[in-house]
Design a protein around this motif. Structure first.
Motif, PDB file in Angstrom:
ATOM      1  N   LEU A  48      95.095  27.641  -3.723  1.00  0.00           N
ATOM      2  CA  LEU A  48      95.348  27.334  -2.317  1.00  0.00           C
ATOM      3  C   LEU A  48      95.675  28.616  -1.573  1.00  0.00           C
ATOM      4  O   LEU A  48      96.471  29.434  -2.040  1.00  0.00           O
ATOM      5  CB  LEU A  48      96.524  26.366  -2.183  1.00  0.00           C
ATOM      6  CG  LEU A  48      96.371  24.971  -2.789  1.00  0.00           C
ATOM      7  CD1 LEU A  48      97.692  24.209  -2.686  1.00  0.00           C
ATOM      8  CD2 LEU A  48      95.265  24.198  -2.084  1.00  0.00           C
ATOM      9  N   LYS A  49      95.079  28.781  -0.392  1.00  0.00           N
ATOM     10  CA  LYS A  49      95.374  29.925   0.450  1.00  0.00           C
ATOM     11  C   LYS A  49      96.279  29.492   1.595  1.00  0.00           C
ATOM     12  O   LYS A  49      95.962  28.561   2.340  1.00  0.00           O
ATOM     13  CB  LYS A  49      94.084  30.519   1.024  1.00  0.00           C
ATOM     14  CG  LYS A  49      94.300  31.794   1.839  1.00  0.00           C
ATOM     15  CD  LYS A  49      94.796  32.923   0.941  1.00  0.00           C
ATOM     16  CE  LYS A  49      95.027  34.206   1.739  1.00  0.00           C
ATOM     17  NZ  LYS A  49      95.475  35.301   0.865  1.00  0.00           N
ATOM     18  N   LEU A  50      97.434  30.149   1.712  1.00  0.00           N
ATOM     19  CA  LEU A  50      98.389  29.848   2.775  1.00  0.00           C
ATOM     20  C   LEU A  50      98.622  31.099   3.616  1.00  0.00           C
ATOM     21  O   LEU A  50      98.916  32.172   3.084  1.00  0.00           O
ATOM     22  CB  LEU A  50      99.719  29.365   2.184  1.00  0.00           C
ATOM     23  CG  LEU A  50     100.940  29.318   3.117  1.00  0.00           C
ATOM     24  CD1 LEU A  50     100.728  28.344   4.266  1.00  0.00           C
ATOM     25  CD2 LEU A  50     102.205  28.940   2.333  1.00  0.00           C
ATOM     26  N   GLN A  98      88.457  22.413   5.608  1.00  0.00           N
ATOM     27  CA  GLN A  98      87.272  23.151   5.182  1.00  0.00           C
ATOM     28  C   GLN A  98      87.195  23.389   3.676  1.00  0.00           C
ATOM     29  O   GLN A  98      86.152  23.194   3.060  1.00  0.00           O
ATOM     30  CB  GLN A  98      87.203  24.492   5.917  1.00  0.00           C
ATOM     31  CG  GLN A  98      85.927  25.268   5.592  1.00  0.00           C
ATOM     32  CD  GLN A  98      85.858  26.613   6.291  1.00  0.00           C
ATOM     33  OE1 GLN A  98      86.560  26.871   7.248  1.00  0.00           O
ATOM     34  NE2 GLN A  98      84.991  27.486   5.792  1.00  0.00           N
ATOM     35  N   GLY A  99      88.317  23.797   3.060  1.00  0.00           N
ATOM     36  CA  GLY A  99      88.292  24.083   1.633  1.00  0.00           C
ATOM     37  C   GLY A  99      88.220  22.851   0.757  1.00  0.00           C
ATOM     38  O   GLY A  99      87.904  22.943  -0.433  1.00  0.00           O
ATOM     39  N   GLY A 100      88.528  21.676   1.335  1.00  0.00           N
ATOM     40  CA  GLY A 100      88.434  20.429   0.590  1.00  0.00           C
ATOM     41  C   GLY A 100      89.525  20.186  -0.423  1.00  0.00           C
ATOM     42  O   GLY A 100      89.372  19.364  -1.320  1.00  0.00           O
ATOM     43  N   HIS A 101      90.647  20.893  -0.328  1.00  0.00           N
ATOM     44  CA  HIS A 101      91.703  20.785  -1.336  1.00  0.00           C
ATOM     45  C   HIS A 101      92.836  19.874  -0.869  1.00  0.00           C
ATOM     46  O   HIS A 101      94.011  20.233  -0.935  1.00  0.00           O
ATOM     47  CB  HIS A 101      92.250  22.179  -1.673  1.00  0.00           C
ATOM     48  CG  HIS A 101      91.213  23.095  -2.248  1.00  0.00           C
ATOM     49  ND1 HIS A 101      91.149  24.442  -1.946  1.00  0.00           N
ATOM     50  CD2 HIS A 101      90.177  22.844  -3.085  1.00  0.00           C
ATOM     51  CE1 HIS A 101      90.133  24.993  -2.592  1.00  0.00           C
ATOM     52  NE2 HIS A 101      89.529  24.039  -3.295  1.00  0.00           N
ATOM     53  N   ARG A 102      92.476  18.698  -0.418  1.00  0.00           N
ATOM     54  CA  ARG A 102      93.473  17.786   0.143  1.00  0.00           C
ATOM     55  C   ARG A 102      94.545  17.411  -0.876  1.00  0.00           C
ATOM     56  O   ARG A 102      95.744  17.475  -0.579  1.00  0.00           O
ATOM     57  CB  ARG A 102      92.778  16.518   0.656  1.00  0.00           C
ATOM     58  CG  ARG A 102      93.754  15.476   1.215  1.00  0.00           C
ATOM     59  CD  ARG A 102      93.006  14.243   1.698  1.00  0.00           C
ATOM     60  NE  ARG A 102      92.270  13.591   0.611  1.00  0.00           N
ATOM     61  CZ  ARG A 102      92.813  12.762  -0.275  1.00  0.00           C
ATOM     62  NH1 ARG A 102      94.114  12.508  -0.236  1.00  0.00           N
ATOM     63  NH2 ARG A 102      92.071  12.206  -1.214  1.00  0.00           N
ATOM     64  N   ASP A 135      93.576  27.085   3.445  1.00  0.00           N
ATOM     65  CA  ASP A 135      93.911  25.694   3.119  1.00  0.00           C
ATOM     66  C   ASP A 135      95.115  25.232   3.924  1.00  0.00           C
ATOM     67  O   ASP A 135      95.172  24.084   4.386  1.00  0.00           O
ATOM     68  CB  ASP A 135      94.210  25.562   1.618  1.00  0.00           C
ATOM     69  CG  ASP A 135      92.985  25.864   0.765  1.00  0.00           C
ATOM     70  OD1 ASP A 135      92.021  25.084   0.829  1.00  0.00           O
ATOM     71  OD2 ASP A 135      92.998  26.893   0.069  1.00  0.00           O
ATOM     72  N   LEU A 136      96.074  26.136   4.095  1.00  0.00           N
ATOM     73  CA  LEU A 136      97.311  25.817   4.798  1.00  0.00           C
ATOM     74  C   LEU A 136      97.660  26.954   5.750  1.00  0.00           C
ATOM     75  O   LEU A 136      97.426  28.124   5.447  1.00  0.00           O
ATOM     76  CB  LEU A 136      98.462  25.620   3.810  1.00  0.00           C
ATOM     77  CG  LEU A 136      98.326  24.465   2.815  1.00  0.00           C
ATOM     78  CD1 LEU A 136      99.229  24.682   1.616  1.00  0.00           C
ATOM     79  CD2 LEU A 136      98.665  23.142   3.504  1.00  0.00           C
TER      80      LEU A 136
END
Length: 421
Positions: A34-36, A312-316, A94-95
């Motif tokens: 995850l990218k924050l 966008q990244g789909g990492h819900r 992602d966040l």
């Protein structure tokens, strides 16, 4: 028959493709990073928010081996633009923990809170903050760090000027400022309407005068009679009489806080961060609820920053797990205490209210539930805020025209609102 079997095979293939796509979109595999992108609440390298996030990420990764969290922290000067640039380039994080969410929500780029969080986590947000994070009645902005505004005063300077109690009304502010000026205080009342955070000081005075940026249904009321009367009073009774010590249009909030912490300011509107700053310089200060035109203000101003999750990244699923961890009582309380902010969840708020270690925050915490916030749910708000920053300082100057300036800002707000909503 052959055609029927081909159709069945195609249907199976399509189903498998959809299933695999679903896994990649965050409903299955946990093997992701995850990218924050987050804002920095520290005032030096030693207490940068990067340290907080790195420690939090390590603790989360230990409990969730398949998920890595990569955090980049930027100053408040740069963080919103950084996220905007990444989104524009097609590389949304992602966040993001930044200052505004509505524009992204309006474009359908964000997951809603109920798509991410467990029911207990979402239900733990302070209700006024959860509501402030809604766009078209759906919560997309998850509050992260909050504050309310109170009037700060220097007890030593008040005592030396013969003032025995803090002000409760505008008349008290004017009278106390005159006494402070007579006793040599350089800035009896600091009024930061410079470009840094004018929209905040403006809203505080609007609320104390019975007005605000919007009405109860969200329509802009910037040039309301109450707001015009408020800034006319400031121009005539504080600025015009030399009680602000400097040109408000050139005074930024950061400089006003620094001057208060140096013992040069008698009074100003402030938030919890100033407590730590003033105490570090040995200033004996007090705080009271914002004075209003004829007594205590109708409401105080609340400010919240926002966490959001991009689709966008789909990492819900993975983002939701991380956010449930971020918003645990322990982590919210730790972050709030470390950076002199108010917790955004009910569980952490109750814990701080029950702990004498946080006694200096109790007054602000008790006001949070009824505080009023920027109209951050409006996509027009960023431009309106920018316009306020550019114009409000001059409105109370010697040649200022409060009614004219407020009308100009109202016209900008209406035009932007009609296009954007």
């Amino acid at each position: 028959m052959q055609r029927r079997y081909l159709s069945l095979a195609a249907a199976i293939a399509t189903t498998m493709t959809l299933t695999l796509t679903g896994c990649g979109s965050g409903s299955g595999s946990d093997d992701v990073t995850l990218k924050l992108i987050a804002a920095d609440y520290g005032d030096s390298h030693s207490n940068s928010s990067q340290h907080y996030w790195d420690e939090l990420a390590r603790a989360f990764e230990k409990k969730n081996p398949g998920i890595k969290v990569d955090v980049d922290v930027y100053s408040w000067t740069d963080v919103d633009k950084k996220v905007a640039d990444l989104v524009k380039e097609g590389h949304a994080p992602d966040l993001a923990q930044i200052g505004a969410y509505a524009d992204y929500a309006a474009k359908g780029q964000l997951y809603s809170a109920d798509q991410l969080l467990s029911i207990p986590t979402q239900g733990d947000f302070t209700p006024s903050l959860a509501e402030a994070g809604e766009y078209k009645r759906i919560q997309y902005g998850m509050p992260f760090g909050a504050s309310t505004r109170r009037l700060f005063y220097n007890k030593k300077l008040f005592s030396e000027a013969g003032i025995t109690s803090p002000p409760q009304s505008w008349d008290d502010i004017a009278a106390d400022a005159q006494l402070l000026k007579a006793h040599g205080v350089k800035m009896p009342f600091a009024l930061p309407l410079g470009p840094e955070e004018t929209q905040a000081e403006t809203m505080q005075w609007m609320l104390s005068g019975g007005g605000g940026y919007t009405d109860s249904i969200g329509k802009y009321t910037i040039d309301s009679p109450e707001n015009v009367k408020t800034f006319k009073w400031l121009k005539e009774n504080l600025v015009g009489k030399g009680l602000t010590g400097t040109d408000p249009a050139k005074l930024n909030r950061e400089d006003a806080f620094a001057a208060f912490s140096d013992g040069k300011v008698g009074m100003l509107n402030g938030h919890p961060t100033l407590m730590k700053q003033a105490a570090a310089k040995g200033i004996d200060y007090g705080t009271v609820e914002l004075p209003g035109a004829h007594g205590k203000a109708k409401a105080t101003m609340g400010v919240a920053d926002w966490m959001m999750a991009f689709k966008q990244g789909g990492h819900r699923t993975q983002a939701g797990k991380f956010l449930d961890f971020v918003y645990s009582k322990k982590n919210v309380e730790k972050f709030s205490g470390e950076y002199s902010l108010l917790p955004v969840t009910s569980s952490a708020s109750h814990a701080m209210l029950a702990d004498d270690k946080y006694a200096k925050f109790h007054g602000s915490l008790q006001q949070l539930a009824s505080a009023e916030f920027y109209p951050a749910d409006k996509t027009s708000w960023p431009l309106v805020s920018k316009t306020v920053k550019a114009k409000m300082g001059a409105a109370v100057g010697p040649r200022g025209n409060p009614a004219g300036v407020l009308t100009d800002i109202q016209n900008t707000a209406d035009a932007t609102d009609n296009v954007g909503e």
